[in-house]
Write a protein that holds these residues in place. Structure first.
Motif, PDB file in Angstrom:
ATOM      1  N   PRO A 147     -21.579 -23.333  -8.025  1.00  0.00           N
ATOM      2  CA  PRO A 147     -21.709 -23.156  -6.588  1.00  0.00           C
ATOM      3  C   PRO A 147     -21.648 -24.502  -5.863  1.00  0.00           C
ATOM      4  O   PRO A 147     -21.605 -25.522  -6.524  1.00  0.00           O
ATOM      5  CB  PRO A 147     -23.083 -22.506  -6.453  1.00  0.00           C
ATOM      6  N   PRO A 148     -21.649 -24.549  -4.555  1.00  0.00           N
ATOM      7  CA  PRO A 148     -22.009 -23.483  -3.623  1.00  0.00           C
ATOM      8  C   PRO A 148     -20.878 -22.546  -3.185  1.00  0.00           C
ATOM      9  O   PRO A 148     -21.149 -21.639  -2.409  1.00  0.00           O
ATOM     10  CB  PRO A 148     -22.500 -24.274  -2.407  1.00  0.00           C
ATOM     11  N   ALA A 149     -19.661 -22.744  -3.624  1.00  0.00           N
ATOM     12  CA  ALA A 149     -18.592 -21.861  -3.142  1.00  0.00           C
ATOM     13  C   ALA A 149     -18.970 -20.407  -3.402  1.00  0.00           C
ATOM     14  O   ALA A 149     -19.325 -20.057  -4.529  1.00  0.00           O
ATOM     15  CB  ALA A 149     -17.282 -22.198  -3.828  1.00  0.00           C
TER      16      ALA A 149
ATOM     17  N   ALA B  31     -12.113 -29.025  -8.895  1.00  0.00           N
ATOM     18  CA  ALA B  31     -13.409 -29.523  -8.440  1.00  0.00           C
ATOM     19  C   ALA B  31     -13.290 -29.943  -6.987  1.00  0.00           C
ATOM     20  O   ALA B  31     -12.295 -30.522  -6.578  1.00  0.00           O
ATOM     21  CB  ALA B  31     -13.838 -30.711  -9.288  1.00  0.00           C
ATOM     22  N   CYS B  32     -14.335 -29.597  -6.222  1.00  0.00           N
ATOM     23  CA  CYS B  32     -14.317 -29.923  -4.807  1.00  0.00           C
ATOM     24  C   CYS B  32     -15.255 -31.109  -4.559  1.00  0.00           C
ATOM     25  O   CYS B  32     -16.397 -31.103  -5.000  1.00  0.00           O
ATOM     26  CB  CYS B  32     -14.761 -28.726  -3.991  1.00  0.00           C
ATOM     27  N   PRO B  33     -14.766 -32.127  -3.867  1.00  0.00           N
ATOM     28  CA  PRO B  33     -15.568 -33.334  -3.684  1.00  0.00           C
ATOM     29  C   PRO B  33     -16.695 -33.179  -2.658  1.00  0.00           C
ATOM     30  O   PRO B  33     -17.590 -33.995  -2.612  1.00  0.00           O
ATOM     31  CB  PRO B  33     -14.555 -34.360  -3.181  1.00  0.00           C
ATOM     32  N   CYS B  34     -16.651 -32.139  -1.817  1.00  0.00           N
ATOM     33  CA  CYS B  34     -17.605 -32.094  -0.703  1.00  0.00           C
ATOM     34  C   CYS B  34     -19.018 -31.740  -1.143  1.00  0.00           C
ATOM     35  O   CYS B  34     -19.954 -32.469  -0.882  1.00  0.00           O
ATOM     36  CB  CYS B  34     -17.131 -31.127   0.362  1.00  0.00           C
ATOM     37  N   HIS B  35     -19.170 -30.582  -1.804  1.00  0.00           N
ATOM     38  CA  HIS B  35     -20.518 -30.195  -2.210  1.00  0.00           C
ATOM     39  C   HIS B  35     -20.542 -29.814  -3.684  1.00  0.00           C
ATOM     40  O   HIS B  35     -21.465 -29.169  -4.156  1.00  0.00           O
ATOM     41  CB  HIS B  35     -21.040 -29.055  -1.339  1.00  0.00           C
ATOM     42  N   GLY B  36     -19.471 -30.170  -4.387  1.00  0.00           N
ATOM     43  CA  GLY B  36     -19.477 -30.038  -5.827  1.00  0.00           C
ATOM     44  C   GLY B  36     -19.135 -28.684  -6.417  1.00  0.00           C
ATOM     45  O   GLY B  36     -19.461 -28.416  -7.571  1.00  0.00           O
ATOM     46  N   SER B  37     -18.467 -27.810  -5.663  1.00  0.00           N
ATOM     47  CA  SER B  37     -18.059 -26.532  -6.259  1.00  0.00           C
ATOM     48  C   SER B  37     -16.972 -26.764  -7.298  1.00  0.00           C
ATOM     49  O   SER B  37     -16.164 -27.671  -7.162  1.00  0.00           O
ATOM     50  CB  SER B  37     -17.472 -25.604  -5.192  1.00  0.00           C
ATOM     51  N   THR B  38     -16.984 -25.918  -8.335  1.00  0.00           N
ATOM     52  CA  THR B  38     -15.862 -25.962  -9.273  1.00  0.00           C
ATOM     53  C   THR B  38     -15.342 -24.555  -9.510  1.00  0.00           C
ATOM     54  O   THR B  38     -16.062 -23.563  -9.322  1.00  0.00           O
ATOM     55  CB  THR B  38     -16.274 -26.584 -10.626  1.00  0.00           C
TER      56      THR B  38
ATOM     57  N   HIS C  57      -7.559 -25.206  -0.032  1.00  0.00           N
ATOM     58  CA  HIS C  57      -8.851 -25.444   0.605  1.00  0.00           C
ATOM     59  C   HIS C  57      -9.960 -24.676  -0.104  1.00  0.00           C
ATOM     60  O   HIS C  57      -9.833 -23.481  -0.356  1.00  0.00           O
ATOM     61  CB  HIS C  57      -8.805 -25.033   2.075  1.00  0.00           C
ATOM     62  N   CYS C  58     -11.040 -25.375  -0.388  1.00  0.00           N
ATOM     63  CA  CYS C  58     -12.207 -24.803  -1.043  1.00  0.00           C
ATOM     64  C   CYS C  58     -12.725 -23.602  -0.244  1.00  0.00           C
ATOM     65  O   CYS C  58     -12.668 -23.586   0.980  1.00  0.00           O
ATOM     66  CB  CYS C  58     -13.282 -25.882  -1.116  1.00  0.00           C
ATOM     67  N   THR C  59     -13.240 -22.584  -0.962  1.00  0.00           N
ATOM     68  CA  THR C  59     -13.736 -21.398  -0.255  1.00  0.00           C
ATOM     69  C   THR C  59     -15.140 -21.605   0.284  1.00  0.00           C
ATOM     70  O   THR C  59     -15.708 -20.709   0.884  1.00  0.00           O
ATOM     71  CB  THR C  59     -13.741 -20.164  -1.172  1.00  0.00           C
ATOM     72  N   HIS C  60     -15.693 -22.788   0.058  1.00  0.00           N
ATOM     73  CA  HIS C  60     -17.003 -23.062   0.660  1.00  0.00           C
ATOM     74  C   HIS C  60     -16.804 -23.492   2.110  1.00  0.00           C
ATOM     75  O   HIS C  60     -17.002 -22.697   3.020  1.00  0.00           O
ATOM     76  CB  HIS C  60     -17.743 -24.126  -0.157  1.00  0.00           C
ATOM     77  N   LEU C  61     -16.348 -24.726   2.321  1.00  0.00           N
ATOM     78  CA  LEU C  61     -16.122 -25.183   3.694  1.00  0.00           C
ATOM     79  C   LEU C  61     -14.757 -25.850   3.856  1.00  0.00           C
ATOM     80  O   LEU C  61     -14.570 -26.718   4.697  1.00  0.00           O
ATOM     81  CB  LEU C  61     -17.249 -26.117   4.142  1.00  0.00           C
ATOM     82  N   GLU C  62     -13.818 -25.447   3.024  1.00  0.00           N
ATOM     83  CA  GLU C  62     -12.414 -25.818   3.200  1.00  0.00           C
ATOM     84  C   GLU C  62     -12.094 -27.283   2.973  1.00  0.00           C
ATOM     85  O   GLU C  62     -11.160 -27.828   3.561  1.00  0.00           O
ATOM     86  CB  GLU C  62     -11.919 -25.336   4.569  1.00  0.00           C
ATOM     87  N   CYS C  63     -12.859 -27.939   2.131  1.00  0.00           N
ATOM     88  CA  CYS C  63     -12.466 -29.274   1.700  1.00  0.00           C
ATOM     89  C   CYS C  63     -11.313 -29.129   0.710  1.00  0.00           C
ATOM     90  O   CYS C  63     -11.106 -28.061   0.146  1.00  0.00           O
ATOM     91  CB  CYS C  63     -13.634 -29.988   1.018  1.00  0.00           C
ATOM     92  N   PRO C  64     -10.570 -30.208   0.468  1.00  0.00           N
ATOM     93  CA  PRO C  64      -9.452 -30.134  -0.481  1.00  0.00           C
ATOM     94  C   PRO C  64      -9.962 -30.379  -1.898  1.00  0.00           C
ATOM     95  O   PRO C  64     -10.501 -31.431  -2.179  1.00  0.00           O
ATOM     96  CB  PRO C  64      -8.573 -31.297  -0.020  1.00  0.00           C
TER      97      PRO C  64
HETATM   98  S1  FES Z   1     -16.223 -27.476   0.709  1.00  0.00           S
HETATM   99 FE1  FES Z   1     -15.929 -27.367  -1.394  1.00  0.00          FE
HETATM  100  S2  FES Z   1     -17.924 -27.406  -2.112  1.00  0.00           S
HETATM  101 FE2  FES Z   1     -18.249 -27.418   0.032  1.00  0.00          FE
END
Ligand code: FES
Lengths: 173, 479
Positions: free
Chosen positions: A148-150, A131-138, A115-122
């Motif tokens: 960012p934003p993680a 790469a996180c699909p939710c807000h684009g953290s890598t 889970h992403c450290t931003h908002l826990e998307c996979p």
């Molecule tokens: S949850 Fe991964 S970038 Fe927001």
């Protein structure tokens, strides 16, 4: 003769100071029947509310995460230095969870919680990074944020190699 | 005396409600009415619809993740079964769309009340109750969203509960209380179900009773202006006294209400009938099919807003916790902050421009968020790629920033503008993909140029499409 219940309770001391007034109320001779009943009503009511509140809170308290049992997710030879990270299924209190496992040159075997450290998307492994699909953290292969934003590096999970097997436990960082 | 009269009298001797009923039904209202003033009643109607359809759904649904014989969690399975049957599907559709209607109607009601300044003295408390009702409605939407346990439900809830975790000091603990576990499990869906069907309905009914009761107690703003001066002081409670130029609420006002309800209902039925909601694949905690999580439209503004926040921890705390909390608090305190006594729109430039900018901001963010959809990958790799092949990919994945607008000076709208490049110079070096900035960013390899991976904030372009672009550049990037 009927007692006059409507009369104001005798107030002691300085009328302009509510605290002193209130404290005075506690000296034995000042506790009127009226004050006694009102104070007990609020106290008993408060205790009942507190009891049920506490009961509810205790019941809903989140379970401790510290003793997640180790789980076998594969064998040591599955993970070689230079190979891309692999997502492995783990148990998450009855439903599924997962960890990305990779063998790094200096750090050895590493397991990142999925889970992403931003908002826990996979997040997923794309090209040469996570790469996180939710807000684009890598994140790079060491779990460090590269975009960012993680706000924090990837969370690591306990990983143990034993008799050629790879075992994963709870989150340690 | 007729039997019904006798019954009413018998009741009144015991309840003494005659005066209150008279006040409620026969208070004077202005003759010229705006149907916008009945939006609150439309909200009551939608709530009743949600209540009825919710009870029906609860007869077939259970918040259980135990696997059924088809290998699906029971909650999801129950939804599937329900949706395989036309009436069941329609009821679900009504409840699903009812949530959106609720949000829209409540929002419009609020805008109307704000516009006519109905929150001003002596109606401050009713505005505050209204804000609490708004929060309750959003909590309804949020908790109900998880229950079908499909991909969308699961990930929206994961993100929503993770947001709570940014609250200083108590964040992690609150997330734990909400989820009942580290991530989402049986404990989570049980908790959400209890909140959705027990806690929130009770809360909403109580708040609504107080909200409507206050309207009868204080009267409506529009009446204030129409009533002759001093009418309220002289008025004897329980008597019918309609000043000239005004009409009794019953049946004039109630007729307007019924019409508003009728229109709302027809709209809801039509939308629910023609746009049956889908259910996605069952929740997959490993997200094996790379689903791109997105919130429902009414939280889209928040989703979009978060994309603009820098990656420092404290910036996140401010964006995720502080700003929304302060916004709700300010909304709650509007009647105390706005000291301007005028109800006249022309005399309230500050309040009304604040309202207009809020609406523009919310609508704009929602629109942006809604548009940032990534089209699922279907393309095959094209070996002898031409401009028309890559242009399709740009249309699908880059349009919102590089076709409708020109972020970073780069427009991918035409072959010429694509070859011209952006503020960092050319993005295509014919024959050399690895030296082409465009190829680097879509493969997430342009960090050294200080350009984030593209599409910004979205799922990466699928490997097949990236290969097509690579082939096109390699072959000389021809037209
Ligand atoms: S949850 Fe991964 S970038 Fe927001």
């Amino acid at each position: 003769m009927a007692k006059d219940h409507s009369a104001a309770p005798p107030s002691g001391g300085d009328e302009k100071n509510p605290l002193a007034d209130w404290l005075e109320g506690w000296t034995p001779q000042e506790v009127t029947r009226r004050k006694f009943m009102s104070v007990s009503m609020w106290t008993i009511g408060g205790l009942i509310a507190l009891a049920y509140g506490g009961l509810g809170l205790k019941f809903l308290w989140p379970p401790s995460q510290s003793n997640v049992p180790l789980e076998e997710v594969g064998t040591s030879d599955e993970f070689k230095i230079g190979d891309p990270p692999v997502l492995k299924v783990t148990d998450n209190q009855g439903s599924e969870g997962g960890a990305w496992i990779v063998r790094l040159e200096n750090e050895g075997l590493v397991a990142y919680d999925m889970h992403c450290t931003h908002l826990e998307c996979p997040f997923t492994w794309v090209g040469n990074q996570f790469a996180c699909p939710c807000h684009g953290s890598t994140f790079d292969i060491h779990g460090q944020v590269t975009h960012p934003p993680a706000p924090r590096p990837l969370r690591r999970r306990l990983v143990v190699e034993k008799d050629g097997k790879v075992l994963v436990g709870g989150i340690i960082s | 005396m007729s039997a019904s009269k006798r019954l009413l009298q018998w009741l009144d001797e015991r309840l003494s409600i005659k005066d209150d009923m008279t006040e409620a039904l026969y208070h004077p209202v202005p003759r010229r009415e705006s149907y916008l003033d009945y939006l609150g009643f439309a909200a009551v109607f939608v709530f009743i619809s949600q209540f009825v359809t919710g009870i029906l759904l609860a007869t077939v649904y259970a918040p259980s993740l135990a696997l059924t014989s088809d290998g699906l969690p029971y909650a999801y399975h129950a939804m599937k079964v329900l949706m395989s049957e036309p009436w069941g599907y329609f009821i679900r559709s009504l409840h699903f769309w009812g949530a959106s209607f609720m949000v829209v109607v409540v929002f419009l009601h609020m805008l109307r009340v704000f516009y006519i300044g109905a929150y001003k003295k002596p109606r401050e408390l009713n505005w505050m109750l209204g804000v609490l009702l708004l929060v309750t409605v959003l909590a309804f939407a949020f908790t109900g969203y998880l229950l079908p346990w499909d991909q969308e439900a699961y990930w929206a809830t994961m993100v929503g509960t993770a947001m709570v975790g940014y609250a200083p000091l108590v964040g992690d603990w609150l997330t734990g209380i909400l989820r009942g576990s580290e991530f989402l499990t049986q404990a989570t869906i049980s908790r959400f179900f209890s909140i959705h069907v027990l806690v929130l309905p009770i809360t909403l009914v109580l708040l609504m009773a107080a909200h409507i009761g206050l309207v009868f107690r204080v009267g409506v703003t529009e009446a204030d202006r129409a009533l002759p001066p001093g009418w309220r002081k002289k008025h004897v409670r329980g008597t019918v006294d309609i000043p000239k130029g005004m009409v009794p609420f019953y049946p004039y006002g109630t007729f307007g209400m019924v019409m508003t309800v009728l229109v709302t209902m027809l709209a809801l039925l039509a939308v629910a009938y023609f746009f049956l909601p889908e259910i996605q694949a069952p929740a997959d905690p490993l997200n094996r099919d790379h689903y791109e999580p997105k919130p429902p439209w009414y939280f889209m503004f928040l989703y979009q807003f978060l994309k603009f926040v820098p990656g420092y921890y404290w910036a996140q705390v401010v964006a995720i916790v502080v700003i929304p909390t302060v916004a709700v608090l300010l909304l709650f305190l509007v009647p105390l902050l706005d000291k301007n006594p005028s109800h006249e729109p022309r005399r309230r430039p500050v309040a009304l421009s604040a309202m207009a900018s809020m609406v523009v901001l919310l609508v704009g963010l929602t629109y942006m968020g809604q548009k940032s959809t990534v089209i699922p990958p279907t393309e095959e790799v094209v070996t002898q790629a031409k401009w028309s092949d890559v242009s399709k990919i740009f249309q699908a994945y880059c349009a919102s920033c590089h076709i409708s607008t020109t972020s970073g000076g780069l427009s991918l709208a035409s072959y010429e503008s694509t070859m011209k490049g952006g503020q960092n110079g050319a993005v295509i070096v014919p024959g050399k993909p690895e030296e082409s900035l465009l190829w680097l960013v879509i493969n997430g390899e342009a960090n050294q140029y200080n350009v984030p991976p593209m599409p910004l904030g979205g799922q990466p372009i699928p490997a097949t499409a990236r290969q097509t672009i690579e082939n096109w550049i390699k072959d000389g990037a021809s037209k």
